[in-house]
Design a protein around this motif. Structure first.
Motif, short mmCIF file in Angstrom:
data_model
loop_
_atom_site.label_atom_id
_atom_site.label_comp_id
_atom_site.label_asym_id
_atom_site.label_seq_id
_atom_site.Cartn_x
_atom_site.Cartn_y
_atom_site.Cartn_z
N ILE A 153 -13.02 1.81 -6.10
CA ILE A 153 -13.23 1.70 -7.53
C ILE A 153 -11.86 1.63 -8.19
O ILE A 153 -11.08 2.59 -8.14
N LEU A 154 -11.55 0.51 -8.80
CA LEU A 154 -10.22 0.30 -9.37
C LEU A 154 -10.05 1.10 -10.66
O LEU A 154 -11.01 1.31 -11.40
N PRO A 194 -7.88 -9.18 -0.75
CA PRO A 194 -6.51 -9.03 -1.26
C PRO A 194 -6.43 -7.99 -2.37
O PRO A 194 -7.42 -7.69 -3.05
N GLY A 195 -5.21 -7.49 -2.54
CA GLY A 195 -4.89 -6.77 -3.76
C GLY A 195 -4.63 -7.78 -4.86
O GLY A 195 -5.19 -8.88 -4.85
N VAL A 196 -3.76 -7.46 -5.79
CA VAL A 196 -3.49 -8.36 -6.91
C VAL A 196 -2.80 -9.63 -6.41
O VAL A 196 -1.79 -9.57 -5.70
N SER A 214 2.55 -6.80 -11.95
CA SER A 214 3.83 -7.43 -11.63
C SER A 214 4.11 -7.34 -10.13
O SER A 214 4.96 -8.07 -9.60
N ILE A 215 3.43 -6.41 -9.45
CA ILE A 215 3.53 -6.31 -7.98
C ILE A 215 2.34 -7.08 -7.42
O ILE A 215 1.20 -6.60 -7.47
N ASN A 216 2.59 -8.28 -6.93
CA ASN A 216 1.45 -9.10 -6.54
C ASN A 216 1.74 -9.96 -5.32
O ASN A 216 2.88 -10.11 -4.88
N LEU A 241 -10.21 -8.18 6.66
CA LEU A 241 -8.76 -8.22 6.59
C LEU A 241 -8.36 -7.85 5.17
O LEU A 241 -8.65 -8.57 4.22
N MET A 242 -7.70 -6.70 5.03
CA MET A 242 -7.25 -6.24 3.72
C MET A 242 -5.75 -6.49 3.59
O MET A 242 -4.98 -6.17 4.50
N ILE A 243 -5.34 -7.06 2.48
CA ILE A 243 -3.95 -7.45 2.26
C ILE A 243 -3.49 -6.89 0.92
O ILE A 243 -4.11 -7.15 -0.12
N ARG A 244 -2.41 -6.13 0.96
CA ARG A 244 -1.86 -5.55 -0.27
C ARG A 244 -0.41 -5.98 -0.43
O ARG A 244 0.31 -6.11 0.57
N PRO A 245 0.04 -6.15 -1.66
CA PRO A 245 1.46 -6.42 -1.85
C PRO A 245 2.29 -5.18 -1.56
O PRO A 245 1.85 -4.05 -1.83
N THR A 246 3.47 -5.39 -1.01
CA THR A 246 4.37 -4.27 -0.73
C THR A 246 4.72 -3.57 -2.05
O THR A 246 5.09 -4.22 -3.03
N GLY A 247 4.61 -2.26 -2.05
CA GLY A 247 4.90 -1.49 -3.25
C GLY A 247 3.67 -1.16 -4.07
O GLY A 247 3.74 -0.37 -5.03
N ASP A 248 2.53 -1.72 -3.70
CA ASP A 248 1.28 -1.46 -4.41
C ASP A 248 0.88 0.01 -4.28
O ASP A 248 1.02 0.61 -3.21
N GLN A 249 0.38 0.60 -5.37
CA GLN A 249 -0.02 2.00 -5.35
C GLN A 249 -1.50 2.19 -5.69
O GLN A 249 -1.93 3.31 -6.00
N ILE A 250 -2.27 1.12 -5.65
CA ILE A 250 -3.69 1.23 -5.97
C ILE A 250 -4.41 2.00 -4.87
O ILE A 250 -4.27 1.65 -3.70
#
Length: 250
Positions: A153-154, A194-196, A214-216, A241-250
């Motif tokens: 839940i975002l 994916p994340g953002v 901005s982190i995407n 397959l889950m993919i997040r940008p480096t630095g993401d804190q979600i």
């Protein structure tokens, strides 16, 4: 495990939401590997520009104008593809929208639009792709472009409907994986979450979203992930397959 996408050379792939972002990047990636790619989207000019850009590649991009919320448009794409190219062996369910309309004070038409694009259209295209694959006894691969919102839940307001539709995609992908096993069909199902991602969908996100956009990721990153799962041998199924940008804190 040897990774190679060569076994799909000359095969037919259908990509929804192909006029921009992840869809366009994926179409370009697959055409570069020699696939016949049919792209469906509403914006004819964008599709034609992409087809022109991809002229001379190993494969070919076939633009098809259509609205995935209209069942007949999806049926028309599959019918044209069968008659002109052959059965679909890869489906990329990429079309999706974000709903900026909350349960509290929200509009029913916004909810229905989001459900129709993110869930019903995905199911319709999946049904038609499976018909091609099963009628012709083909090995196939259906990839659903999901989201981390399909698992968590975002933070932030107005995301209840969007999050619910993406949880539905997670459930549908898992259900169909088990159904293919029950039917003993060599058809893979993959959810890519994916994340953002820096695509046009961010412009429709809630203005007070509690996420640092901005982190995407870039659309090309997701196209690379699609290439990866398609490159696995028939015995291997990358189901999630889950993919997040480096630095993401979600």
């Amino acid at each position: 495990m040897v990774l190679s996408i060569d076994r799909w050379f000359g095969k037919v792939a259908i990509v929804t939401g192909a006029s921009s972002g992840i869809g366009a990047a994926t179409a370009e990636k697959l055409v570069g590997h020699g696939l016949q790619v049919v792209g469906i989207a509403r914006r004819k000019d964008r599709l034609e520009a992409l087809a022109k850009k991809l002229t001379g590649k190993k494969g070919k991009f076939h633009p098809m104008t259509g609205d995935v919320t209209k069942e007949q448009d999806i049926l028309n794409v599959f019918d044209w593809t069968r008659k002109n190219l052959g059965p679909c062996q890869i489906l990329i369910n990429n079309a999706g929208i974000i709903c900026n309309s909350a349960i509290i004070g929200g509009k029913t038409e916004d909810w229905l639009q989001t459900i129709n694009v993110n869930v019903v259209a995905l199911c319709t295209a999946t049904r038609e792709a499976l018909k091609d694959m099963m009628d012709n006894n083909l090995e196939g691969h259906i990839i659903n472009i999901n989201s981390i919102a399909g698992h968590y839940i975002l933070p932030g307001p107005n995301l209840e409907i969007y999050t619910a539709t993406k949880h539905c995609v997670t459930s549908l992908t898992e259900s169909m994986r088990k159904e293919m096993g029950r039917l003993q069909k060599k058809i893979k199902f993959t959810s890519i979450s994916p994340g953002v991602v820096a695509t046009e969908i961010l412009a429709r996100a809630p203005s007070d979203l509690s996420i640092d956009i901005s982190i995407n990721l870039q659309a090309e990153d997701i196209a690379d992930a699609i290439e990866y799962v398609l490159s696995t041998p028939p015995r291997v199924q990358i189901h999630e397959l889950m993919i997040r940008p480096t630095g993401d804190q979600i």
